[in-house]
Design an enzyme around this catalytic site. Structure first.
Site, PDB file in Angstrom:
ATOM      1  N   SER A 215       6.453   2.012   5.544  1.00 34.43           N
ATOM      2  CA  SER A 215       7.776   2.366   6.109  1.00 34.43           C
ATOM      3  C   SER A 215       8.114   1.495   7.312  1.00 34.43           C
ATOM      4  CB  SER A 215       7.846   3.859   6.441  1.00 34.43           C
ATOM      5  OG  SER A 215       6.694   4.326   7.108  1.00 34.43           O
TER       6      SER A 215
ATOM      7  N   SER B 196       0.142  -2.789   6.148  1.00 31.68           N
ATOM      8  CA  SER B 196      -0.883  -2.706   5.113  1.00 31.68           C
ATOM      9  C   SER B 196      -2.217  -3.088   5.746  1.00 31.68           C
ATOM     10  CB  SER B 196      -0.532  -3.685   3.978  1.00 31.68           C
ATOM     11  OG  SER B 196      -1.554  -3.694   3.009  1.00 31.68           O
TER      12      SER B 196
ATOM     13  N   SER C  36      -4.173   5.126   4.986  1.00 31.89           N
ATOM     14  CA  SER C  36      -4.752   5.983   3.950  1.00 31.89           C
ATOM     15  C   SER C  36      -6.101   6.545   4.383  1.00 31.89           C
ATOM     16  CB  SER C  36      -4.925   5.207   2.646  1.00 31.89           C
ATOM     17  OG  SER C  36      -3.665   4.816   2.156  1.00 31.89           O
TER      18      SER C  36
END
Lengths: 212, 212
Positions: A116, A47, A52
């Protein structure tokens, strides 16, 4: 190869009338129409590692070159695909991969960005997708750097014990051992989104996914 | 409208860093690139009513005109998307619809053919998809005709009690009350696949889904 496969399927279909009615237009025909090879670009990393951001810029760069691409993003899928359905947690990545595979089969360059963290889950996804259609991209950013950035404030919550099982804090991340693309820091800092996306586009170009 | 939505999402994204990273290329941009409006074509009807045949021919006709289309078919999805996953039966159609919606959002004309016998399930799918992106096609073929054709031998098995809960035999089919397209028999006989597909293509043309 694909044509052969289609012929086989067609024969099966004619003899039993059960499956593969749609074989008349196959993956190859779609690739020729779209002038690109559909594939799954699977972005993995902590994260805050920039998954993204990369997915978004990659999508933009591909679109601007006239390519058909689409992003399946952990953040937006949470509001859609997996919402309310009777999923076991461990099936989530696999379901997203199955969807990404359908997109790739349709000729689309489909990017999925998910933490993942487990190697076995990523390998299971890779195994679902036909040869050379799965491109694993590892955001090789140290935990420390992601935690300093902490764009969603999640590390703070995890350190405070308010989120359990958070990757990097109280759950492991297993980096890929042999993936197609590694995105690294430059001089200890994040690369620009543009530079990261260009690295992936160059890979796609050099490996025949994009035709003029 | 879409642009507005993207702006809103972008603002949300910038202020919280949580969602919609991918908004920079939106549905409209993809429509302009592909010269078509993505949509979900949902074909419903009895087993043997010609759903898969229509889906396959429609896909071929659209492809030959240079359009990007894809078929999600009950027969092939069974081997892929829903296999082994922890699905409740009632979630299956909805999961397929969510996938079809993603395809439509990506700009693809996505055809799904499922018996989907219950009105409430089809309505739930329609509700998932934004306005005017859901096109319901009813294969209006009487049960008797489908059973005579019985291409997969399933009616025979159902009559013999070897399949339970088979639509039309011991489970109801609720025809649509107000769907976009109805495919009917002609002089009591099936239309050709070509004629059926052309009826759908004409609808798409007349309603602005296909640009030259």
């Amino acid at each position: 190869m694909q044509v052969m496969e289609n012929l086989v399927r067609t024969t099966v279909g004619m003899s039993t009338n059960i499956v593969w009615h749609e074989c008349s237009i196959g993956k190859l025909e779609r690739q020729n129409l779209l002038m690109q090879k559909g594939c799954v670009i699977w972005i993995t990393g902590f994260s805050g590692s920039g998954k993204s951001t990369l997915a978004s810029m990659l999508n933009r760069q591909l679109h601007c070159r006239g390519h058909v691409s689409y992003v399946l993003d952990g953040d937006n899928l949470r509001h859609g695909l997996n919402k309310d359905l009777s999923f076991k947690a461990e099936d989530r990545a696999e379901n997203i991969c199955r969807v990404a595979k359908l997109f790739a089969d349709a000729g689309v360059i489909c990017t999925a960005s998910l933490i993942s963290p487990y190697r076995r889950d990523r390998d299971a996804c890779r195994a679902l997708v036909p040869d050379s259609m799965f491109i694993e991209v590892f955001m090789d950013v140290p935990l420390k750097v992601c935690e300093e950035r902490d764009p969603k404030g999640l590390y703070k919550l995890a350190r405070a014990g308010k989120i359990k099982g958070f990757t990097g804090i109280d759950d492991p991340y297993e980096p890929p051992m042999d993936c197609e693309i590694v995105i690294q820091l430059k001089d200890g800092k994040y690369q620009t989104p543009k530079a990261m996306a260009e690295q992936v586009v160059t890979y796609l170009e050099e490996n025949g996914y994009l035709k003029a």
